[in-house]
Design a protein around this motif. Structure first.
Motif, PDB file in Angstrom:
ATOM      1  N   GLY A 123       0.828  -1.203   0.000  1.00  0.00           N
ATOM      2  CA  GLY A 123       0.000   0.000   0.000  1.00  0.00           C
ATOM      3  C   GLY A 123       0.852   1.237   0.000  1.00  0.00           C
ATOM      4  N   ASN A 124       0.298   2.289   0.565  1.00  0.00           N
ATOM      5  CA  ASN A 124       1.010   3.553   0.695  1.00  0.00           C
ATOM      6  C   ASN A 124       1.015   3.937   2.164  1.00  0.00           C
ATOM      7  OD1 ASN A 124       1.620   4.227  -2.132  1.00  0.00           O
ATOM      8  ND2 ASN A 124      -0.602   4.149  -2.322  1.00  0.00           N
ATOM      9  N   GLY A 125       2.158   4.423   2.638  1.00  0.00           N
ATOM     10  CA  GLY A 125       2.216   4.742   4.049  1.00  0.00           C
ATOM     11  C   GLY A 125       3.400   5.577   4.439  1.00  0.00           C
ATOM     12  N   SER A 126       3.437   5.841   5.730  1.00  0.00           N
ATOM     13  CA  SER A 126       4.519   6.599   6.354  1.00  0.00           C
ATOM     14  C   SER A 126       4.771   5.958   7.718  1.00  0.00           C
ATOM     15  CB  SER A 126       4.110   8.066   6.506  1.00  0.00           C
ATOM     16  OG  SER A 126       3.029   8.166   7.407  1.00  0.00           O
ATOM     17  N   SER A 127       5.447   6.667   8.589  1.00  0.00           N
ATOM     18  CA  SER A 127       5.724   6.106   9.909  1.00  0.00           C
ATOM     19  C   SER A 127       4.460   5.998  10.765  1.00  0.00           C
ATOM     20  CB  SER A 127       6.768   6.952  10.641  1.00  0.00           C
ATOM     21  OG  SER A 127       6.281   8.265  10.811  1.00  0.00           O
ATOM     22  N   THR A 128       3.427   6.774  10.444  1.00  0.00           N
ATOM     23  CA  THR A 128       2.230   6.800  11.286  1.00  0.00           C
ATOM     24  C   THR A 128       0.970   6.234  10.647  1.00  0.00           C
ATOM     25  OG1 THR A 128       1.766   9.051  10.551  1.00  0.00           O
ATOM     26  CG2 THR A 128       3.033   8.799  12.594  1.00  0.00           C
ATOM     27  N   VAL A 129       0.957   6.077   9.330  1.00  0.00           N
ATOM     28  CA  VAL A 129      -0.273   5.648   8.662  1.00  0.00           C
ATOM     29  C   VAL A 129       0.050   4.682   7.523  1.00  0.00           C
ATOM     30  CG1 VAL A 129      -0.328   7.580   7.039  1.00  0.00           C
ATOM     31  CG2 VAL A 129      -2.449   6.483   7.687  1.00  0.00           C
ATOM     32  N   PHE A 130      -0.890   3.764   7.276  1.00  0.00           N
ATOM     33  CA  PHE A 130      -0.766   2.821   6.166  1.00  0.00           C
ATOM     34  C   PHE A 130      -2.134   2.691   5.507  1.00  0.00           C
ATOM     35  CE2 PHE A 130      -1.169  -1.408   4.306  1.00  0.00           C
ATOM     36  CZ  PHE A 130      -0.057  -1.445   3.491  1.00  0.00           C
ATOM     37  N   THR A 131      -2.168   2.799   4.189  1.00  0.00           N
ATOM     38  CA  THR A 131      -3.401   2.639   3.437  1.00  0.00           C
ATOM     39  C   THR A 131      -3.238   1.477   2.478  1.00  0.00           C
ATOM     40  OG1 THR A 131      -3.774   5.020   3.541  1.00  0.00           O
ATOM     41  CG2 THR A 131      -5.063   3.787   1.925  1.00  0.00           C
ATOM     42  N   HIS A 132      -4.058   0.458   2.674  1.00  0.00           N
ATOM     43  CA  HIS A 132      -4.038  -0.722   1.816  1.00  0.00           C
ATOM     44  C   HIS A 132      -4.580  -0.345   0.440  1.00  0.00           C
ATOM     45  CE1 HIS A 132      -5.262  -4.720   0.375  1.00  0.00           C
ATOM     46  NE2 HIS A 132      -4.320  -5.170   1.181  1.00  0.00           N
ATOM     47  N   ILE A 133      -4.052  -0.933  -0.600  1.00  0.00           N
ATOM     48  CA  ILE A 133      -4.540  -0.680  -1.963  1.00  0.00           C
ATOM     49  C   ILE A 133      -5.940  -1.266  -2.103  1.00  0.00           C
ATOM     50  CG2 ILE A 133      -4.141  -1.122  -4.421  1.00  0.00           C
ATOM     51  CD1 ILE A 133      -2.078   0.760  -3.214  1.00  0.00           C
ATOM     52  N   ALA A 134      -6.832  -0.518  -2.715  1.00  0.00           N
ATOM     53  CA  ALA A 134      -8.226  -0.945  -2.888  1.00  0.00           C
ATOM     54  C   ALA A 134      -8.314  -2.151  -3.825  1.00  0.00           C
ATOM     55  CB  ALA A 134      -9.046   0.213  -3.459  1.00  0.00           C
ATOM     56  N   PRO A 135      -9.337  -3.003  -3.632  1.00  0.00           N
ATOM     57  CA  PRO A 135      -9.535  -4.142  -4.539  1.00  0.00           C
ATOM     58  C   PRO A 135      -9.700  -3.662  -5.985  1.00  0.00           C
ATOM     59  CG  PRO A 135     -10.952  -4.323  -2.624  1.00  0.00           C
ATOM     60  CD  PRO A 135     -10.316  -2.969  -2.562  1.00  0.00           C
ATOM     61  N   ASN A 136      -9.282  -4.499  -6.912  1.00  0.00           N
ATOM     62  CA  ASN A 136      -9.346  -4.238  -8.353  1.00  0.00           C
ATOM     63  C   ASN A 136      -8.429  -3.110  -8.817  1.00  0.00           C
ATOM     64  OD1 ASN A 136     -11.296  -6.310  -8.662  1.00  0.00           O
ATOM     65  ND2 ASN A 136     -12.876  -4.873  -8.004  1.00  0.00           N
ATOM     66  N   SER A 137      -7.472  -2.740  -8.000  1.00  0.00           N
ATOM     67  CA  SER A 137      -6.434  -1.776  -8.377  1.00  0.00           C
ATOM     68  C   SER A 137      -5.086  -2.484  -8.292  1.00  0.00           C
ATOM     69  CB  SER A 137      -6.422  -0.586  -7.413  1.00  0.00           C
ATOM     70  OG  SER A 137      -7.635   0.112  -7.476  1.00  0.00           O
ATOM     71  N   PRO A 138      -4.128  -2.086  -9.105  1.00  0.00           N
ATOM     72  CA  PRO A 138      -2.804  -2.718  -9.027  1.00  0.00           C
ATOM     73  C   PRO A 138      -2.205  -2.557  -7.633  1.00  0.00           C
ATOM     74  CG  PRO A 138      -2.979  -1.346 -10.987  1.00  0.00           C
ATOM     75  CD  PRO A 138      -4.203  -1.075 -10.155  1.00  0.00           C
ATOM     76  N   HIS A 139      -1.795  -3.655  -7.043  1.00  0.00           N
ATOM     77  CA  HIS A 139      -1.224  -3.637  -5.696  1.00  0.00           C
ATOM     78  C   HIS A 139       0.249  -3.256  -5.778  1.00  0.00           C
ATOM     79  CE1 HIS A 139      -4.426  -5.756  -3.160  1.00  0.00           C
ATOM     80  NE2 HIS A 139      -4.990  -5.310  -4.264  1.00  0.00           N
ATOM     81  N   GLN A 140       0.476  -1.958  -5.847  1.00  0.00           N
ATOM     82  CA  GLN A 140       1.826  -1.403  -5.861  1.00  0.00           C
ATOM     83  C   GLN A 140       1.811  -0.087  -5.108  1.00  0.00           C
ATOM     84  OE1 GLN A 140       2.629  -1.258 -10.029  1.00  0.00           O
ATOM     85  NE2 GLN A 140       1.511   0.643 -10.344  1.00  0.00           N
ATOM     86  N   GLY A 141       2.885   0.152  -4.375  1.00  0.00           N
ATOM     87  CA  GLY A 141       2.922   1.372  -3.579  1.00  0.00           C
ATOM     88  C   GLY A 141       4.275   1.602  -2.953  1.00  0.00           C
ATOM     89  N   ASN A 142       4.325   2.592  -2.084  1.00  0.00           N
ATOM     90  CA  ASN A 142       5.583   2.938  -1.442  1.00  0.00           C
ATOM     91  C   ASN A 142       5.789   2.218  -0.109  1.00  0.00           C
ATOM     92  OD1 ASN A 142       3.742   4.423   0.204  1.00  0.00           O
ATOM     93  ND2 ASN A 142       5.365   5.870   0.703  1.00  0.00           N
ATOM     94  N   ALA A 143       4.815   1.375   0.296  1.00  0.00           N
ATOM     95  CA  ALA A 143       4.927   0.749   1.621  1.00  0.00           C
ATOM     96  C   ALA A 143       4.529  -0.732   1.576  1.00  0.00           C
ATOM     97  CB  ALA A 143       4.056   1.482   2.625  1.00  0.00           C
ATOM     98  N   LEU A 144       5.106  -1.463   2.504  1.00  0.00           N
ATOM     99  CA  LEU A 144       4.782  -2.876   2.713  1.00  0.00           C
ATOM    100  C   LEU A 144       4.539  -3.064   4.196  1.00  0.00           C
ATOM    101  CD1 LEU A 144       4.682  -5.867   1.749  1.00  0.00           C
ATOM    102  CD2 LEU A 144       7.128  -5.955   2.244  1.00  0.00           C
ATOM    103  N   GLN A 145       3.375  -3.623   4.533  1.00  0.00           N
ATOM    104  CA  GLN A 145       3.063  -3.896   5.931  1.00  0.00           C
ATOM    105  C   GLN A 145       3.028  -5.409   6.112  1.00  0.00           C
ATOM    106  OE1 GLN A 145       1.265  -0.948   8.143  1.00  0.00           O
ATOM    107  NE2 GLN A 145      -0.353  -2.245   8.931  1.00  0.00           N
ATOM    108  N   ILE A 146       3.770  -5.879   7.099  1.00  0.00           N
ATOM    109  CA  ILE A 146       3.929  -7.304   7.369  1.00  0.00           C
ATOM    110  C   ILE A 146       3.359  -7.593   8.748  1.00  0.00           C
ATOM    111  CG2 ILE A 146       5.588  -9.187   7.637  1.00  0.00           C
ATOM    112  CD1 ILE A 146       7.535  -7.353   5.966  1.00  0.00           C
ATOM    113  N   TYR A 147       2.474  -8.576   8.807  1.00  0.00           N
ATOM    114  CA  TYR A 147       1.897  -9.000  10.079  1.00  0.00           C
ATOM    115  C   TYR A 147       2.545 -10.332  10.452  1.00  0.00           C
ATOM    116  CZ  TYR A 147      -1.573  -5.493   8.839  1.00  0.00           C
ATOM    117  OH  TYR A 147      -2.194  -4.317   8.472  1.00  0.00           O
ATOM    118  N   PRO A 148       3.383 -10.363  11.493  1.00  0.00           N
ATOM    119  CA  PRO A 148       4.062 -11.605  11.879  1.00  0.00           C
ATOM    120  C   PRO A 148       3.111 -12.655  12.455  1.00  0.00           C
ATOM    121  CG  PRO A 148       5.060  -9.699  12.972  1.00  0.00           C
ATOM    122  CD  PRO A 148       3.843  -9.222  12.267  1.00  0.00           C
TER     123      PRO A 148
END
Length: 160
Positions: free
Chosen positions: A37-62
């Motif tokens: 998605g797209n994000g910074s140190s304080t916020v993360f926005t997941h890419i909406a369905p049916n849109s290319p999943h590419q962005g400046n951020a990666l969020q990993i849930y262990p």
């Protein structure tokens, strides 16, 4: 001496890039859920369905707890790749001098950009950066920079 300076600059850049790639790889491989998605140190926005999943951020849930995460993001204001984790409040700079806007792309096994949350996604990471090639040279117009393009693809170890 000039050859030594040029060589040591390039070796240092390669070594630092390898360390960054290894760190991201280890976190992705151990993750239960990966979101581009797209994000910074304080916020993360997941890419909406049916849109290319590419962005400046990666969020990993262990784990399956979505309140616990590791986030990598490209800070375009400072041209750096940064890492933060929930609950720590700390932001680490991992790679400086980046020039690209999109660092993470979710793909299928064949390299096609995904537009949905496919479970067996591959994370493509791209780092384009410039580094001052001759440390003793003048900065500015006419100065020499070395441009590098690093790209890797990573998957989780266990797909459930």
């Amino acid at each position: 001496m000039r050859t030594f300076n040029i060589t040591s600059t390039r070796v240092s850049a390669s070594d630092n890039a390898r360390k960054v790639l290894n760190r991201v790889r280890d976190d992705v491989r151990s993750g239960k859920l990966l979101c581009v998605g797209n994000g910074s140190s304080t916020v993360f926005t997941h890419i909406a369905p049916n849109s290319p999943h590419q962005g400046n951020a990666l969020q990993i849930y262990p784990t399956t707890d979505t309140n616990v995460f590791i986030r990598y993001f490209l800070d375009t204001a400072t041209q750096t790749l940064k890492r933060t984790a929930s609950g720590t409040g700390q932001v680490q700079v991992l790679a400086p001098y980046l020039t690209n806007q999109i660092a993470f792309i979710a793909e299928d096994f064949a390299g096609n950009t995904l537009t949905n949350d496919q479970n067996n996604r591959v994370i493509k990471m791209i780092l384009d950066f410039h580094q001052w090639e001759f440390p003793v040279a003048q900065v500015g117009a006419g100065a020499f920079y070395d441009y590098c393009h690093l790209q890797t693809r990573i998957t989780r170890r266990t797909i459930e």
